[in-house]
Design a protein around this motif. Structure first.
Motif, PDB file in Angstrom:
ATOM      1  N   GLU A 233     -24.746 -21.359 -41.769  1.00  0.00           N
ATOM      2  CA  GLU A 233     -25.418 -22.540 -42.091  1.00  0.00           C
ATOM      3  C   GLU A 233     -24.317 -23.703 -42.347  1.00  0.00           C
ATOM      4  N   LEU A 234     -24.408 -24.675 -41.683  1.00  0.00           N
ATOM      5  CA  LEU A 234     -23.400 -25.630 -41.856  1.00  0.00           C
ATOM      6  C   LEU A 234     -24.381 -27.069 -42.234  1.00  0.00           C
ATOM      7  N   ARG A 235     -23.774 -28.106 -43.154  1.00  0.00           N
ATOM      8  CA  ARG A 235     -24.422 -29.171 -43.478  1.00  0.00           C
ATOM      9  C   ARG A 235     -23.480 -30.483 -43.072  1.00  0.00           C
ATOM     10  N   ALA A 236     -23.992 -31.277 -42.005  1.00  0.00           N
ATOM     11  CA  ALA A 236     -23.037 -32.261 -41.698  1.00  0.00           C
ATOM     12  C   ALA A 236     -22.775 -33.230 -42.943  1.00  0.00           C
ATOM     13  N   ALA A 237     -21.557 -33.935 -43.026  1.00  0.00           N
ATOM     14  CA  ALA A 237     -21.240 -34.769 -43.956  1.00  0.00           C
ATOM     15  C   ALA A 237     -21.950 -36.313 -43.666  1.00  0.00           C
ATOM     16  N   GLN A 238     -22.050 -36.734 -44.607  1.00  0.00           N
ATOM     17  CA  GLN A 238     -22.684 -38.352 -44.360  1.00  0.00           C
ATOM     18  C   GLN A 238     -21.878 -38.935 -43.174  1.00  0.00           C
ATOM     19  N   GLY A 239     -22.628 -39.458 -42.334  1.00  0.00           N
ATOM     20  CA  GLY A 239     -22.143 -40.256 -41.281  1.00  0.00           C
ATOM     21  C   GLY A 239     -21.710 -39.437 -40.169  1.00  0.00           C
ATOM     22  N   ILE A 240     -21.724 -37.856 -40.326  1.00  0.00           N
ATOM     23  CA  ILE A 240     -21.392 -37.219 -39.176  1.00  0.00           C
ATOM     24  C   ILE A 240     -22.712 -36.810 -38.462  1.00  0.00           C
ATOM     25  N   PRO A 242     -25.209 -34.042 -36.691  1.00  0.00           N
ATOM     26  CA  PRO A 242     -24.964 -32.655 -36.963  1.00  0.00           C
ATOM     27  C   PRO A 242     -24.977 -32.091 -35.466  1.00  0.00           C
ATOM     28  N   ALA A 243     -25.434 -33.032 -34.304  1.00  0.00           N
ATOM     29  CA  ALA A 243     -24.940 -32.438 -32.845  1.00  0.00           C
ATOM     30  C   ALA A 243     -23.746 -32.003 -32.786  1.00  0.00           C
ATOM     31  N   ALA A 244     -22.750 -32.925 -33.289  1.00  0.00           N
ATOM     32  CA  ALA A 244     -21.125 -32.614 -33.121  1.00  0.00           C
ATOM     33  C   ALA A 244     -20.836 -31.545 -34.003  1.00  0.00           C
ATOM     34  N   VAL A 245     -21.563 -31.173 -35.161  1.00  0.00           N
ATOM     35  CA  VAL A 245     -21.330 -29.899 -35.802  1.00  0.00           C
ATOM     36  C   VAL A 245     -21.871 -28.764 -34.936  1.00  0.00           C
ATOM     37  N   ALA A 246     -22.856 -28.871 -34.359  1.00  0.00           N
ATOM     38  CA  ALA A 246     -23.353 -27.740 -33.456  1.00  0.00           C
ATOM     39  C   ALA A 246     -22.401 -27.534 -32.334  1.00  0.00           C
ATOM     40  N   ALA A 247     -21.831 -28.539 -31.805  1.00  0.00           N
ATOM     41  CA  ALA A 247     -20.966 -28.376 -30.675  1.00  0.00           C
ATOM     42  C   ALA A 247     -19.995 -27.896 -31.039  1.00  0.00           C
ATOM     43  N   ALA A 248     -19.303 -28.044 -32.145  1.00  0.00           N
ATOM     44  CA  ALA A 248     -17.838 -27.381 -32.459  1.00  0.00           C
ATOM     45  C   ALA A 248     -18.082 -26.114 -32.818  1.00  0.00           C
ATOM     46  N   VAL A 249     -19.164 -25.408 -33.198  1.00  0.00           N
ATOM     47  CA  VAL A 249     -19.099 -24.023 -33.642  1.00  0.00           C
ATOM     48  C   VAL A 249     -20.116 -23.117 -32.469  1.00  0.00           C
ATOM     49  N   ALA A 286     -10.215 -28.823 -36.110  1.00  0.00           N
ATOM     50  CA  ALA A 286      -9.655 -29.181 -34.876  1.00  0.00           C
ATOM     51  C   ALA A 286     -10.503 -30.356 -34.278  1.00  0.00           C
ATOM     52  N   ASP A 287     -11.892 -30.330 -34.244  1.00  0.00           N
ATOM     53  CA  ASP A 287     -12.627 -31.353 -33.885  1.00  0.00           C
ATOM     54  C   ASP A 287     -12.870 -32.436 -34.889  1.00  0.00           C
ATOM     55  N   ASP A 288     -12.186 -32.387 -35.930  1.00  0.00           N
ATOM     56  CA  ASP A 288     -12.250 -33.512 -36.956  1.00  0.00           C
ATOM     57  C   ASP A 288     -13.635 -33.805 -37.275  1.00  0.00           C
ATOM     58  N   VAL A 289     -14.473 -32.674 -37.603  1.00  0.00           N
ATOM     59  CA  VAL A 289     -16.118 -32.823 -38.012  1.00  0.00           C
ATOM     60  C   VAL A 289     -16.126 -32.210 -39.415  1.00  0.00           C
ATOM     61  N   ARG A 290     -16.611 -33.162 -40.231  1.00  0.00           N
ATOM     62  CA  ARG A 290     -16.678 -32.895 -41.521  1.00  0.00           C
ATOM     63  C   ARG A 290     -18.172 -32.298 -41.969  1.00  0.00           C
ATOM     64  N   VAL A 291     -18.074 -31.332 -42.860  1.00  0.00           N
ATOM     65  CA  VAL A 291     -19.158 -30.773 -43.411  1.00  0.00           C
ATOM     66  C   VAL A 291     -19.299 -30.795 -44.841  1.00  0.00           C
ATOM     67  N   THR A 292     -20.381 -30.669 -45.476  1.00  0.00           N
ATOM     68  CA  THR A 292     -20.479 -30.626 -46.987  1.00  0.00           C
ATOM     69  C   THR A 292     -20.903 -29.235 -47.287  1.00  0.00           C
ATOM     70  N   ASP A 293     -21.277 -28.483 -46.546  1.00  0.00           N
ATOM     71  CA  ASP A 293     -21.541 -26.993 -46.896  1.00  0.00           C
ATOM     72  C   ASP A 293     -21.318 -26.074 -45.714  1.00  0.00           C
ATOM     73  N   LEU A 294     -20.680 -24.906 -45.946  1.00  0.00           N
ATOM     74  CA  LEU A 294     -20.349 -23.822 -44.863  1.00  0.00           C
ATOM     75  C   LEU A 294     -20.659 -22.435 -45.535  1.00  0.00           C
TER      76      LEU A 294
END
Length: 327
Positions: A233-240, A242-249, A286-294
């Motif tokens: 479970e991941l939560r995208a940081a503000q301004g990110i 979430p589709a980019a988070v999904a693509a990274a992992v 590596a993809d410079d995608v920030r998350v607030t929870d992992l």
């Protein structure tokens, strides 16, 4: 009885151009709790109102304690109790007077109505406020009294439509204990709820509704097994996005990621367990995608709800036409 206490087959209900129910099948054995889950507008309240004889289905059949809800509606009403989403008690009477009045209207003798009222006041922690007029009750106290009133005649089947809405944690847990005691005494309970932990705690079986259809049914463990093993479970940081988070992992998962755009959460089924956490952190960096929870955790009913309906459970709005008409 050999027949289920509640059985519905192919229930259809329309409100103008809105198809509230599109062929709902349900079944609950006597003395069990059936949890009804679904997003706003899924049709849960419509199901309850049909089973409680307050609405007639446009198609399909339903039986409660072996009685047809349309052809034997009066007999069904003598077997059931109903607590809807809005308290139906009289604000100008005391708590004790409300329960005794409903007991008398239910056919109980004066003595039995008084005794049952006192038992329920004690069960719902309302004895101290029993002789206060309801206008001085809090919302949670009214809710508890409303549920107590629906139990005054000791029904064979109890319908509870989001019974713990508005209750504080203590009141909610108290009502959970009362529901567990009901089932232990042989009462069949149909419970609709937006609290997934409530269904997990109380329901012997769960049916998930979406857009007027049952899309999954089974025990809590069976539903969780459908979702799979561990969840990343991941939560995208503000301004990110979430589709980019999904693509990274996404390539780390054993199935496709599920994205909740409302809260920026991404849930990914995984097979590698704890080892995937490090891999996910590397890919995100590596993809410079920030998350607030992992985090890595076992599947919950929330995962089931999200995977099946594409959204999380949330407090109900008046989306169900049956609810709108009852308010």
């Amino acid at each position: 009885m050999s027949e289920p206490a509640i059985v519905a087959a192919g229930l259809v209900k329309r409100f103008g151009s809105i198809d509230a129910l599109r062929g709902v099948d349900l079944e609950a054995r006597a003395g069990t709790v059936l949890g009804l889950l679904g997003p706003n507008g899924a049709g849960k309240t419509t199901v309850v109102r049909i089973l409680a004889t307050l609405l007639r289905p446009d198609a399909g059949t339903a039986r409660v304690m072996g009685l047809d809800v349309v052809g034997q509606a009066a007999a069904v009403r003598r077997q059931i109790g109903l607590s809807g989403q809005y308290a139906a008690v009289d604000p100008y009477l005391t708590g004790r007077e409300n329960l005794q009045l409903i007991g008398r209207l239910s056919g109980l003798s004066r003595t039995l109505a008084r005794r049952r009222g006192d038992e329920l006041l004690d069960s719902f922690d309302l004895t101290g406020a029993a002789d206060r007029v309801l206008r001085g009750y809090s919302g949670g106290m009214r809710r508890r009294l409303d549920v107590a009133a629906s139990l005054i005649a000791q029904p064979s089947v109890q319908f509870l439509d989001e019974p713990t809405t508005g209750l504080d944690p203590r009141g909610r847990i108290g009502l959970w204990h009362a529901i567990e005691a009901l089932a232990a005494q042989g009462t069949t309970v149909l419970l609709t709820t937006q609290y997934l932990e409530e269904a997990d705690q109380l329901a012997d079986t769960i049916a998930v509704l979406d857009a007027g259809r049952v899309i999954a049914a089974g025990t809590s463990d069976q539903l969780k097994a459908q979702v799979g093993g561990a969840r990343l479970e991941l939560r995208a940081a503000q301004g990110i996005d979430p589709a980019a988070v999904a693509a990274a992992v996404a390539h780390l998962g054993s199935g496709p990621p599920v994205i909740n755009t409302e809260d920026g959460r991404v849930v990914l089924p995984v097979a590698d367990g704890p080892a995937v956490l490090g891999d996910a952190a590397v890919r995100l960096a590596a993809d410079d995608v920030r998350v607030t929870d992992l985090a890595l955790r076992r599947p919950s009913l929330d995962d089931v709800f999200l995977a099946l309906t594409g959204q999380t459970a949330s407090p109900r709005t008046a989306s169900d036409p049956a609810e709108t008409r009852s308010s």
